[in-house]
Design a protein around this motif. Sequence first.
Motif, PDB file in Angstrom:
ATOM      1  N   SER A   1       0.833  -1.208   0.000  1.00 10.78           N
ATOM      2  CA  SER A   1       0.000   0.000   0.000  1.00 10.78           C
ATOM      3  C   SER A   1       0.866   1.255   0.000  1.00 10.78           C
ATOM      4  O   SER A   1       2.049   1.223   0.324  1.00 10.78           O
ATOM      5  CB  SER A   1      -0.918  -0.002   1.226  1.00 10.78           C
ATOM      6  OG  SER A   1      -0.162   0.010   2.420  1.00 10.78           O
ATOM      7  N   LYS A   2       0.239   2.356  -0.393  1.00  9.74           N
ATOM      8  CA  LYS A   2       0.903   3.653  -0.391  1.00  9.74           C
ATOM      9  C   LYS A   2       0.133   4.566   0.551  1.00  9.74           C
ATOM     10  O   LYS A   2      -1.089   4.660   0.483  1.00  9.74           O
ATOM     11  CB  LYS A   2       0.962   4.231  -1.798  1.00  9.74           C
ATOM     12  CG  LYS A   2       1.865   5.446  -1.849  1.00  9.74           C
ATOM     13  CD  LYS A   2       2.317   5.772  -3.247  1.00  9.74           C
ATOM     14  CE  LYS A   2       3.229   6.990  -3.181  1.00  9.74           C
ATOM     15  NZ  LYS A   2       3.465   7.561  -4.474  1.00  9.74           N
TER      16      LYS A   2
ATOM     17  N   SER B   1       3.506  -1.771   4.136  1.00 11.38           N
ATOM     18  CA  SER B   1       3.295  -0.713   3.140  1.00 11.38           C
ATOM     19  C   SER B   1       4.563  -0.539   2.321  1.00 11.38           C
ATOM     20  O   SER B   1       5.673  -0.672   2.834  1.00 11.38           O
ATOM     21  CB  SER B   1       2.911   0.603   3.809  1.00 11.38           C
ATOM     22  OG  SER B   1       1.649   0.498   4.416  1.00 11.38           O
ATOM     23  N   LYS B   2       4.388  -0.216   1.043  1.00 10.15           N
ATOM     24  CA  LYS B   2       5.572  -0.086   0.185  1.00 10.15           C
ATOM     25  C   LYS B   2       6.120   1.328   0.160  1.00 10.15           C
ATOM     26  O   LYS B   2       7.298   1.529  -0.105  1.00 10.15           O
ATOM     27  CB  LYS B   2       5.265  -0.605  -1.214  1.00 10.15           C
ATOM     28  CG  LYS B   2       4.830   0.387  -2.216  1.00 10.15           C
ATOM     29  CD  LYS B   2       4.698  -0.223  -3.590  1.00 10.15           C
ATOM     30  CE  LYS B   2       3.747   0.624  -4.394  1.00 10.15           C
ATOM     31  NZ  LYS B   2       3.462   0.119  -5.692  1.00 10.15           N
ATOM     32  N   LYS B   3       5.281   2.332   0.454  1.00  8.18           N
ATOM     33  CA  LYS B   3       5.734   3.721   0.342  1.00  8.18           C
ATOM     34  C   LYS B   3       4.904   4.614   1.262  1.00  8.18           C
ATOM     35  O   LYS B   3       3.693   4.445   1.361  1.00  8.18           O
ATOM     36  CB  LYS B   3       5.565   4.185  -1.106  1.00  8.18           C
ATOM     37  CG  LYS B   3       6.151   5.524  -1.419  1.00  8.18           C
ATOM     38  CD  LYS B   3       7.624   5.412  -1.674  1.00  8.18           C
ATOM     39  CE  LYS B   3       8.154   6.730  -2.184  1.00  8.18           C
ATOM     40  NZ  LYS B   3       9.566   6.854  -2.039  1.00  8.18           N
TER      41      LYS B   3
ATOM     42  N   ASP C   1       4.493   8.828   2.010  1.00 12.93           N
ATOM     43  CA  ASP C   1       4.825  10.230   1.779  1.00 12.93           C
ATOM     44  C   ASP C   1       4.487  10.995   3.054  1.00 12.93           C
ATOM     45  O   ASP C   1       3.323  11.025   3.472  1.00 12.93           O
ATOM     46  CB  ASP C   1       4.028  10.799   0.601  1.00 12.93           C
ATOM     47  CG  ASP C   1       4.517  10.277  -0.736  1.00 12.93           C
ATOM     48  OD1 ASP C   1       5.637   9.733  -0.800  1.00 12.93           O
ATOM     49  OD2 ASP C   1       3.777  10.414  -1.725  1.00 12.93           O
TER      50      ASP C   1
ATOM     51  N   LYS D   1      11.772   3.660   1.223  1.00 16.59           N
ATOM     52  CA  LYS D   1      10.309   3.556   1.238  1.00 16.59           C
ATOM     53  C   LYS D   1       9.636   4.862   1.666  1.00 16.59           C
ATOM     54  O   LYS D   1       8.417   4.898   1.810  1.00 16.59           O
ATOM     55  CB  LYS D   1       9.881   2.442   2.183  1.00 16.59           C
ATOM     56  CG  LYS D   1      10.351   1.072   1.755  1.00 16.59           C
ATOM     57  CD  LYS D   1       9.905   0.019   2.739  1.00 16.59           C
ATOM     58  CE  LYS D   1      10.365  -1.351   2.270  1.00 16.59           C
ATOM     59  NZ  LYS D   1       9.887  -2.399   3.172  1.00 16.59           N
TER      60      LYS D   1
ATOM     61  N   GLU E   1      -3.625   7.626  -5.987  1.00 16.38           N
ATOM     62  CA  GLU E   1      -2.286   7.271  -5.542  1.00 16.38           C
ATOM     63  C   GLU E   1      -2.251   6.555  -4.190  1.00 16.38           C
ATOM     64  O   GLU E   1      -1.455   5.658  -3.988  1.00 16.38           O
ATOM     65  CB  GLU E   1      -1.438   8.544  -5.474  1.00 16.38           C
ATOM     66  CG  GLU E   1       0.005   8.274  -5.220  1.00 16.38           C
ATOM     67  CD  GLU E   1       0.882   9.466  -5.522  1.00 16.38           C
ATOM     68  OE1 GLU E   1       2.068   9.239  -5.729  1.00 16.38           O
ATOM     69  OE2 GLU E   1       0.404  10.609  -5.542  1.00 16.38           O
ATOM     70  N   TYR E   2      -3.128   6.931  -3.259  1.00 15.29           N
ATOM     71  CA  TYR E   2      -2.971   6.484  -1.872  1.00 15.29           C
ATOM     72  C   TYR E   2      -4.055   5.515  -1.430  1.00 15.29           C
ATOM     73  O   TYR E   2      -5.225   5.697  -1.715  1.00 15.29           O
ATOM     74  CB  TYR E   2      -2.947   7.686  -0.936  1.00 15.29           C
ATOM     75  CG  TYR E   2      -1.803   8.624  -1.222  1.00 15.29           C
ATOM     76  CD1 TYR E   2      -0.502   8.271  -0.898  1.00 15.29           C
ATOM     77  CD2 TYR E   2      -2.018   9.848  -1.836  1.00 15.29           C
ATOM     78  CE1 TYR E   2       0.561   9.113  -1.179  1.00 15.29           C
ATOM     79  CE2 TYR E   2      -0.960  10.706  -2.117  1.00 15.29           C
ATOM     80  CZ  TYR E   2       0.330  10.330  -1.787  1.00 15.29           C
ATOM     81  OH  TYR E   2       1.372  11.160  -2.067  1.00 15.29           O
TER      82      TYR E   2
END
Length: 187
Positions: free
Chosen positions: A49-50, A70-72, A74, A98, A119-120
């Motif tokens: 997930s992002k 989770s992969k990323k 922000d 990440k 994106e999220y």
Amino acid sequence: MRIIGGNLKGKKILLPKDKNTRPLRDLVKESIFNLLIHSKKFKVNFDNSKILDLFSGSGSFGFECLSRGSKKVDFVESYSKALNVLSKNISILNVKDKCRIINSDCFNYLESNQIKSNEYNIIFIDPPYKERKLNLIINKIKALKILKKDGLIVIHRHKKDDLVISKIINILDIRTYGISKVVFGFI
């Protein structure tokens, strides 16, 4: 403060030493993640997930997501002392590949052209309790279409907060933990 679950469980997270940030307490964080994982109203799959962590502070919420697969993440933060601690935490936890730190005010970031549609998977919104422009954030998230179709918004507020959350968000659950109120929903 420590990571409470996942592959980083038990690792320490540094916190800013001043009182200008309000860390997400372990009890509240644990309750949020228990609900995210075990709720019958919604279930979150963290694998790949992002995450968008607005007003991220020390990064506690985002790091819990990374610990669970989770992969990323922000991280959006503008307060210099929190940014310094956030950078140190990323280094200590060895998750630089990440993470992306966006040194920006949340409102300016949402006005920028740095965000892609859908994106999220999760957007965590944890503004200072005195912040009253929460609905502006929600409206911008909807307009930008940055939350995936099956994505979830998690909002952390003070339990006595009287701000009426926009009807744009479909509220799935509201929980109170100590002085915290946590709203779970989607757009």
